[in-house]
Design a protein around this motif. Sequence first.
Motif, mmCIF file in Angstrom:
data_model
loop_
_atom_site.group_PDB
_atom_site.id
_atom_site.type_symbol
_atom_site.label_atom_id
_atom_site.label_comp_id
_atom_site.label_asym_id
_atom_site.label_seq_id
_atom_site.Cartn_x
_atom_site.Cartn_y
_atom_site.Cartn_z
ATOM 1 N N GLN A 45 0.853 -18.522 4.246
ATOM 2 C CA GLN A 45 0.980 -17.407 3.319
ATOM 3 C C GLN A 45 2.337 -17.449 2.638
ATOM 4 O O GLN A 45 3.367 -17.678 3.281
ATOM 5 N N SER A 46 2.357 -17.235 1.352
ATOM 6 C CA SER A 46 3.616 -17.272 0.614
ATOM 7 C C SER A 46 4.482 -16.077 0.993
ATOM 8 O O SER A 46 3.976 -15.050 1.462
ATOM 9 N N LEU A 47 5.771 -16.221 0.770
ATOM 10 C CA LEU A 47 6.711 -15.134 1.060
ATOM 11 C C LEU A 47 6.345 -13.889 0.252
ATOM 12 O O LEU A 47 6.360 -12.770 0.772
ATOM 13 N N GLU A 48 5.962 -14.087 -0.998
ATOM 14 C CA GLU A 48 5.591 -12.946 -1.843
ATOM 15 C C GLU A 48 4.379 -12.207 -1.284
ATOM 16 O O GLU A 48 4.350 -10.981 -1.241
ATOM 17 N N ASP A 49 3.380 -12.970 -0.807
ATOM 18 C CA ASP A 49 2.185 -12.340 -0.230
ATOM 19 C C ASP A 49 2.517 -11.594 1.056
ATOM 20 O O ASP A 49 1.958 -10.522 1.327
ATOM 21 N N GLN A 50 3.428 -12.165 1.857
ATOM 22 C CA GLN A 50 3.835 -11.483 3.094
ATOM 23 C C GLN A 50 4.489 -10.140 2.784
ATOM 24 O O GLN A 50 4.193 -9.131 3.420
ATOM 25 N N VAL A 51 5.375 -10.128 1.802
ATOM 26 C CA VAL A 51 6.064 -8.888 1.426
ATOM 27 C C VAL A 51 5.061 -7.878 0.870
ATOM 28 O O VAL A 51 5.113 -6.682 1.192
ATOM 29 N N LYS A 52 4.113 -8.343 0.054
ATOM 30 C CA LYS A 52 3.103 -7.439 -0.513
ATOM 31 C C LYS A 52 2.223 -6.837 0.574
ATOM 32 O O LYS A 52 1.867 -5.656 0.520
ATOM 33 N N ASP A 53 1.873 -7.646 1.575
ATOM 34 C CA ASP A 53 1.073 -7.131 2.697
ATOM 35 C C ASP A 53 1.830 -6.054 3.460
ATOM 36 O O ASP A 53 1.271 -5.014 3.829
ATOM 37 N N GLU A 54 3.123 -6.294 3.712
ATOM 38 C CA GLU A 54 3.942 -5.307 4.416
ATOM 39 C C GLU A 54 4.089 -4.039 3.590
ATOM 40 O O GLU A 54 4.095 -2.932 4.117
ATOM 41 N N ALA A 55 4.194 -4.211 2.278
ATOM 42 C CA ALA A 55 4.343 -3.053 1.390
ATOM 43 C C ALA A 55 3.124 -2.142 1.494
ATOM 44 O O ALA A 55 3.258 -0.906 1.497
ATOM 45 N N LYS A 56 1.934 -2.718 1.584
ATOM 46 C CA LYS A 56 0.716 -1.914 1.718
ATOM 47 C C LYS A 56 0.720 -1.118 3.017
ATOM 48 O O LYS A 56 0.309 0.041 3.066
ATOM 49 N N LYS A 57 1.192 -1.738 4.101
ATOM 50 C CA LYS A 57 1.187 -1.092 5.415
ATOM 51 C C LYS A 57 2.211 0.035 5.501
ATOM 52 O O LYS A 57 1.999 1.030 6.189
ATOM 53 N N ARG A 58 3.331 -0.122 4.813
ATOM 54 C CA ARG A 58 4.467 0.773 5.016
ATOM 55 C C ARG A 58 4.557 1.912 4.005
ATOM 56 O O ARG A 58 5.380 2.815 4.176
ATOM 57 N N ARG A 59 3.759 1.904 2.989
ATOM 58 C CA ARG A 59 3.830 2.963 1.977
ATOM 59 C C ARG A 59 3.428 4.316 2.570
ATOM 60 O O ARG A 59 2.458 4.420 3.327
ATOM 61 N N LYS A 60 4.195 5.349 2.223
ATOM 62 C CA LYS A 60 3.860 6.717 2.604
ATOM 63 C C LYS A 60 3.932 7.581 1.354
ATOM 64 O O LYS A 60 4.929 7.563 0.635
ATOM 65 N N ASP A 61 2.874 8.323 1.106
ATOM 66 C CA ASP A 61 2.778 9.114 -0.116
ATOM 67 C C ASP A 61 3.690 10.340 -0.067
ATOM 68 O O ASP A 61 3.925 10.908 1.009
ATOM 69 N N PRO A 62 4.189 10.776 -1.223
ATOM 70 C CA PRO A 62 5.019 11.997 -1.265
ATOM 71 C C PRO A 62 4.165 13.242 -1.034
ATOM 72 O O PRO A 62 2.946 13.220 -1.190
ATOM 73 N N ARG A 63 4.841 14.336 -0.649
ATOM 74 C CA ARG A 63 4.167 15.627 -0.444
ATOM 75 C C ARG A 63 4.734 16.635 -1.435
ATOM 76 O O ARG A 63 5.952 16.792 -1.546
ATOM 77 N N ASP A 64 3.859 17.339 -2.116
ATOM 78 C CA ASP A 64 4.293 18.337 -3.098
ATOM 79 C C ASP A 64 4.818 19.603 -2.425
ATOM 80 O O ASP A 64 4.404 19.953 -1.314
ATOM 81 N N ALA A 65 5.726 20.279 -3.117
ATOM 82 C CA ALA A 65 6.153 21.609 -2.685
ATOM 83 C C ALA A 65 4.974 22.570 -2.823
ATOM 84 O O ALA A 65 4.175 22.450 -3.757
ATOM 85 N N VAL A 66 4.866 23.507 -1.877
ATOM 86 C CA VAL A 66 3.745 24.447 -1.891
ATOM 87 C C VAL A 66 4.204 25.839 -1.459
ATOM 88 O O VAL A 66 5.271 25.995 -0.865
#
Length: 322
Positions: A45-66
């Motif tokens: 796996q290329s370095l770029e693909d490894q980083v992209k795979d990790e990016a998918k796993k580690r993303r956390k969505d923001p939460r709106d003020a309520v």
Amino acid sequence: MSVAKKVTSIVAMAMITFTMINYTSINTYINRLKYDTITVQKPAQSLEDQVKDEAKKRRKDPRDAVIDRVWKKTPGYNGVEVDIEKSLKNMKKDGMFVEKHLIYRQIPPKIHLKDLPPAPIYRGHPDKQMVSFAINVAWGEEYLPEMLSILKKHHVHATFFFEGRWVKKHPDLAKMISKAGHEAGNHSYSHPNMAILSTSKTNEEIVKTNEVIEAVVGHTPKLFAPPSGSFNEHTVQEAHKLGMLTTLWTVDTVDWKKPMPGELIDRVMNKIHPGAIILMHPTQSSAASLDTLVKEIEARKFKIGTVSNLLSETRVLSSDTK
């Protein structure tokens, strides 16, 4: 039997034997294809693909003020994602994937506190691993030097909500607190019951205190803490018109009842939670408890910051990105 018949018989037998051997070999090969596992080596796996795979796993969505049904105004909280371009650049010098070289960026929510209608605020975002000390100051100046010394020792900043009259009497103490990096908040001018004040009197109490604090420490407070937590709709509306948040608390030390240090510490630690605002006053009980309290809070992996920092959308990254 003639020689010709013998030769014919031998040839026939040889052909039958050859056919059987050939059939067996083909059958064995087919069976091997059916049941044997053929290992196909995947391309590296290329370095770029490894980083992209990790990016998918580690993303956390923001939460709106309520506006929460129970907790009223609740601030938003930034999401987080891997910055793929910067992470790749950071790793190319090694030529391989290195987890600690991942670069993160925060993702702001779409709805912020400023977008919400006027409402009181009791806590920070419940996912934020941070708490704040909200120290209301209308008396108890004799205990402030000890408390400030402890906060300095632990590199902790708090929010001190000043009564206007107190600042006029003790400008040097107010300046010292501000210069130490602590936040100055507004705690009314004369410590009235805000719930029974008229709109004009409410405005006067807040504005007069802002003017005194600005004159002494050099900036105008953005947070208003009503005395004794008593307020009404006028209180919240007037503070909002002045660009201020009406802030309360979720954890009360009840230090004005002069509890023993152990009792005060247990009371706080039994109720501590992410986003907690911890109400205190400059009292002997709080001064005697503060050092241990800071240690125990930090042992629970909470950061301690000012109320404004607690209410900000900035994500606490120390544990979130692991």
